[in-house]
Motif scaffolding. Sequence first.
Motif, short mmCIF file in Angstrom:
data_model
loop_
_atom_site.label_atom_id
_atom_site.label_comp_id
_atom_site.label_asym_id
_atom_site.label_seq_id
_atom_site.Cartn_x
_atom_site.Cartn_y
_atom_site.Cartn_z
N ILE A 1 -2.18 -2.16 5.73
CA ILE A 1 -1.95 -0.78 6.20
C ILE A 1 -2.23 0.21 5.07
O ILE A 1 -2.89 1.24 5.28
N LEU A 2 -1.74 -0.09 3.88
CA LEU A 2 -1.99 0.77 2.72
C LEU A 2 -3.48 0.86 2.41
O LEU A 2 -4.01 1.94 2.14
N ARG B 1 -6.00 0.39 4.54
CA ARG B 1 -6.66 1.15 5.60
C ARG B 1 -6.39 2.65 5.44
O ARG B 1 -7.29 3.48 5.56
N TYR B 2 -5.13 3.01 5.16
CA TYR B 2 -4.78 4.42 4.95
C TYR B 2 -5.57 4.99 3.78
O TYR B 2 -6.09 6.11 3.85
N VAL C 1 -9.24 5.54 4.83
CA VAL C 1 -9.35 6.70 5.72
C VAL C 1 -9.20 7.99 4.92
O VAL C 1 -9.96 8.95 5.12
N LYS C 2 -8.24 8.02 4.00
CA LYS C 2 -8.03 9.22 3.17
C LYS C 2 -9.25 9.51 2.30
O LYS C 2 -9.68 10.66 2.20
N TRP D 1 -8.00 9.16 -5.13
CA TRP D 1 -7.47 8.41 -3.99
C TRP D 1 -8.08 7.03 -3.85
O TRP D 1 -7.52 6.17 -3.16
#
Length: 164
Positions: free
Chosen positions: A104-105, A107-108, A111-112, A134
């Motif tokens: 999840i981290l 993927r986030y 995306v960011k 990022w």
Amino acid sequence: MKLYKKLMNILAAIEKFILIVATLLILILTVGNVFSRYVIHRSWSFTEEIVIAVFVLISLVAAALSAREGGLVSLSLVTDMLPKKAEKPLIIFITIVSIFFSVILFRYGIVKVMTQIANGKRTFVLNIPEWIFWIYVPIGAFCMILHFLEYCLDVCLKKEDSKW
């Protein structure tokens, strides 16, 4: 398996080098900024952006190295009270949950980074693309995934009182 372990040792060495360089960078920037502020009476405004970004890098890389040693996976308060037979299933369960969180981290973070590249967002003081800072999030999450797997394999495949 030996090739995998060699690759993980190389990755860990790279991560340790990154931690050393990042810590030295923070030390130099912070001490330099304090010196500049109190002696020259001019503050280095760019240090805040760099130090925050490098702290994120340090946190994620250190978490990955901790996962390699089982520091994030095994809560010894719980595992020490359980019978020896329950250790492996618990480690496998905790590893699955930890990898799920890391995915999840990851993927986030991706995306960011993609959003910031698309928007062309830049930092306020240094005016450099924010995605550069990022990118540490998905890289750190990927390293955590690898080290969670490594620790789980170490625990599940080891023979009593020996390392593979």
